[in-house]
Every structure is written in C-alpha cells, then in structure tokens.
Design a protein around this motif. Sequence first.
Motif, mmCIF file in Angstrom:
data_model
loop_
_atom_site.group_PDB
_atom_site.id
_atom_site.type_symbol
_atom_site.label_atom_id
_atom_site.label_comp_id
_atom_site.label_asym_id
_atom_site.label_seq_id
_atom_site.Cartn_x
_atom_site.Cartn_y
_atom_site.Cartn_z
ATOM 1 N N ALA A 80 18.557 -60.208 -6.451
ATOM 2 C CA ALA A 80 18.340 -58.932 -5.873
ATOM 3 C C ALA A 80 18.666 -58.918 -4.167
ATOM 4 N N HIS A 81 18.514 -59.763 -3.585
ATOM 5 C CA HIS A 81 18.779 -59.921 -2.128
ATOM 6 C C HIS A 81 19.488 -61.311 -1.806
ATOM 7 N N GLU A 88 11.688 -58.293 2.323
ATOM 8 C CA GLU A 88 10.645 -58.805 1.381
ATOM 9 C C GLU A 88 10.991 -58.368 0.139
ATOM 10 N N VAL A 89 11.088 -59.295 -0.820
ATOM 11 C CA VAL A 89 11.407 -59.215 -2.196
ATOM 12 C C VAL A 89 10.397 -59.547 -3.205
ATOM 13 N N GLY A 90 9.713 -58.597 -3.811
ATOM 14 C CA GLY A 90 8.640 -59.162 -4.773
ATOM 15 C C GLY A 90 9.025 -58.957 -6.075
ATOM 16 N N ILE A 103 13.227 -63.123 2.729
ATOM 17 C CA ILE A 103 14.598 -63.711 2.529
ATOM 18 C C ILE A 103 15.365 -63.165 3.795
ATOM 19 N N LYS A 104 15.922 -64.061 4.656
ATOM 20 C CA LYS A 104 16.782 -63.742 5.745
ATOM 21 C C LYS A 104 18.193 -63.725 5.511
ATOM 22 N N ASN A 152 12.130 -54.688 -2.728
ATOM 23 C CA ASN A 152 13.238 -55.065 -1.993
ATOM 24 C C ASN A 152 13.390 -54.378 -0.988
ATOM 25 N N LYS A 153 12.775 -54.773 0.180
ATOM 26 C CA LYS A 153 13.015 -53.890 1.488
ATOM 27 C C LYS A 153 12.807 -54.530 2.529
#
Length: 106
Positions: free
Chosen positions: A52-53, A85-87, A77-78, A98-99
């Motif tokens: 996702a990211h 932040e991915v939940g 996630i950097k 995902n923000k």
Amino acid sequence: MEIIMRKFVSLSLVALTLGSAAIAAPTHFNGAKLLPMAKISLVQARKTALAAHPGVITDQELEKEGGGTGLRYSFDIKANGKTFEVGVDGRTGKVLENKAEGPNPD
C-alpha cells in the motif's frame, strides 16, 4: 557461459535474501500478546502495508482500535523523507488507513 550463469544465480540469491529481510518481522513488538486474536500474520500484514505504501517500516504494533474488526496492525513507514501511517485489519487484511503522519504522531 557457465560463469555468467553462476554469477546470475548468486546475484538472484542475494536479491531474494535481501528482499526477505525487508519483510521479515521481529518477534517482539508492541501488542504481540494480541497475535492469537489475529487471523492475519504480522508478516502478511507487513507485506500488505508495504504494498500500500512502499518504504521502510520504522515502527509497528498490533492494537485494539475502532474501525474494521477492531484489531489493527499499525505501521509507520518512512518514504521520501516523510513518515506515513498504514493500518491493516488484523482479521481481514484490509488496508484501513494510509496517510502521512501529522506534526504530532501518536
């Protein structure tokens, strides 16, 4: 030709090993005691979050939190100098969030 094949196989094995290390999960993390309640493994959730990211996971936890089924893996996630932040729902594997992190990350 044989030397080229050996080099290709060696490089493939190195790439596979490094790729696995990027997704491999530590055994101790915040919320590990909730793992028996999860249907999605930490490794699966990490793969989903990185899909996702893409980036580097700098923090992770499993927590009871509203939304989805109420059990969520949360990953910081950097990527490109920013933290996101991915939940991921711990029971369904669905991406719930995902923000970009705000100035006061939790």
